[in-house]
Design an enzyme around this catalytic site. Structure first.
Site, short mmCIF file in Angstrom:
data_model
loop_
_atom_site.label_atom_id
_atom_site.label_comp_id
_atom_site.label_asym_id
_atom_site.label_seq_id
_atom_site.Cartn_x
_atom_site.Cartn_y
_atom_site.Cartn_z
CG ASP A 278 -9.40 3.12 0.64
OD1 ASP A 278 -8.58 3.08 -0.09
OD2 ASP A 278 -9.03 3.16 2.20
CG ASP B 206 -2.17 1.22 1.73
OD1 ASP B 206 -1.46 1.51 0.29
OD2 ASP B 206 -3.18 0.83 2.14
C1 GLA Z 1 -5.47 2.01 2.73
C2 GLA Z 1 -5.62 0.82 1.42
C3 GLA Z 1 -7.13 0.19 2.62
C4 GLA Z 1 -6.71 -0.64 4.32
C5 GLA Z 1 -5.73 0.94 4.22
C6 GLA Z 1 -5.25 0.67 5.54
O1 GLA Z 1 -6.59 2.53 3.05
O2 GLA Z 1 -6.29 1.74 0.69
O3 GLA Z 1 -7.50 -1.08 1.93
O4 GLA Z 1 -5.20 -1.59 3.88
O5 GLA Z 1 -5.15 1.80 4.03
O6 GLA Z 1 -4.81 0.83 6.62
#
Ligand code: GLA
Length: 419
Positions: free
Chosen positions: A240, A169
């Site tokens: 997200d 990520d």
């Molecule tokens: C980001 C990702 C999510 C999750 C969070 C965790 O927002 O896109 O899917 O993994 O981080 O902190």
């Protein structure tokens, strides 16, 4: 350190990472094996994610509260609910398992995850696979330690634990590196980002362990164009998801045109499932799951399995819908036509079959003014025999047939022999 030849060697490598010892040499191939290898090109390594990955991920429901106990419970429940049998085989730990690095650079787990190797062994003992989470920056999105400068060390550690899947990520890599090293040059920032994903891709590969590589950088700079080349098996296409119709549908609306990039081993990822979360109605849960199936999206459930309602389980374990998602041809579906607030999607399946989804993204279309299906626009000629995958009953689709749909509900049909 040498490429690890097996899990048992990998386990030894963990000890050597901590103790600074040498990993034992892998046995040398025999002369005969060497000759054979010269004569014939080595068989390609078992390809990963030949169909979109399926499993469960901790983030959408537990977020930062997730513990070792929750992961074990999720593994148990995937088995006892029948989800494992339906194809959900990855149990993925998302963010917040990390503690700090010690003086050797080795990253430790925090108190919520006392023994990651033991946890991986437990998940494996259930016939499941286990996934983990990190990122290319100094910190994860949750502010925990990430992999910058420790990519190989972390990859080896994952392999030694027996990790089967990594979600990587972007998060703090943006301020840490991209904005710092190329403050006024967006293109240079993107090159730095791609190089960071390449670095972890190589690090994972060099472990010798098959680890599904999931890129999470919100679709920046068209990852579908470059992620497969650096070993990415799936890549997020957007920001997200959250458990609302509007957000789920906004994500769906950003998938058009990406169909051609998906295929066995390489998938567009519109994010993890919210089926069973928030206040989504049953119709919305069905539509969400149908969309993901039509999109050949990874099916990573994100709900609380300890309190799963039977009707949510019925959606998540609908074998016919899962079969659309997992179709071995791996051809992502597309929105074929739209009429007002009703969308008609099609997906070509192996054996010449066709999936048709009619989704009402607006208000009700009842008997007073139902939607009328135009088969010709789908390239179909006359009546088509199929199966309604949400009722389980046979259905015949006819030209101009009226279809009543509640708001945010779906009709999903598989036509075995389209004409
Ligand atoms: C980001 C990702 C999510 C999750 C969070 C965790 O927002 O896109 O899917 O993994 O981080 O902190």
């Amino acid at each position: 350190m040498r490429i690890l030849a097996s899990l048992s060697l990998a386990a030894l490598a963990v000890a050597s990472l901590t103790a600074g010892a040498q990993t034992p040499a892998a046995p040398k191939p025999s002369a005969a094996a060497q000759t054979a290898a010269k004569a014939k090109p080595a068989a390609p390594k078992a390809a990963l994610a030949l169909t979109p990955p399926m499993g469960w991920n901790s983030w959408n429901f537990f977020a930062e509260r997730v513990t070792d106990k929750d992961i074990r419970a999720a593994a148990d429940l995937l088995v006892s609910t029948g989800m494992k049998d339906a194809g959900y085989n990855y149990v993925n730990i998302d963010d917040t398992w990390e503690a700090e690095r010690d003086s050797t650079g080795l990253l430790h787990t925090n108190a919520k995850f006392p023994d990651m190797k033991a946890l991986a062994d437990y998940v494996h003992s259930k016939g499941l696979k286990i996934g983990i989470y990190s990122g290319p920056g100094t910190k994860t999105c949750g502010g925990f330690a990430a992999s910058l400068g420790h990519e190989e060390q972390d990859a080896k550690m994952y392999a030694a634990w027996g990790i089967d899947y990594l979600k990587y990520d972007l998060c703090s890599f943006i301020p840490d590196v991209m904005q710092k090293q190329a403050p006024n040059d967006k293109a240079a920032q993107m090159r730095l980002m791609i190089a960071a994903y390449d670095k972890m891709g190589k690090a994972l590969k060099s472990t010798g362990r098959p680890i599904v590589y999931s890129l999470c950088q919100y679709g920046w700079d068209a990852p579908w164009e470059w992620a497969p080349a650096l070993g990415g098996n799936l890549w997020r296409t957007t920001g997200d998801i959250d458990p609302t119709w509007d957000r789920m549908y906004a994500i769906v609306s950003q998938q058009a045109g990406l169909e051609k990039y998906a295929g066995p081993g390489r998938w567009n990822d519109p994010d993890m499932l919210e089926v069973g979360n928030g206040k989504l109605t049953l119709g919305e849960n069905r539509a969400h799951f149908s969309y993901w199936a039509m999109l050949a999206a990874p099916l990573l459930a994100g709900n609380d399995l300890t309190a799963m309602k039977p009707e949510v389980k019925a959606i998540l374990t609908n074998r016919d819908v899962i079969a659309i998602d997992q179709d071995k041809l791996g051809k992502q579906g597309s929105r074929t036509y739209v009429e007002g607030e009703v969308e008609v999607w099609t997906r070509h399946l192996s054996g010449g079959a066709l999936a048709v989804a009619v989704i009402n993204v607006g208000s009700d279309r009842q008997a007073t003014h139902p939607f009328h299906l135009n088969l010709a626009k789908l390239g179909l000629h006359g009546a088509q025999k199929g199966k309604d995958l949400w009722t389980g009953k046979d259905i015949e689709l006819t030209e101009n047939m009226p279809i009543e749909l509640d708001s945010h509900d779906v009709l999903l049909v598989r036509i075995g022999e389209p004409k």
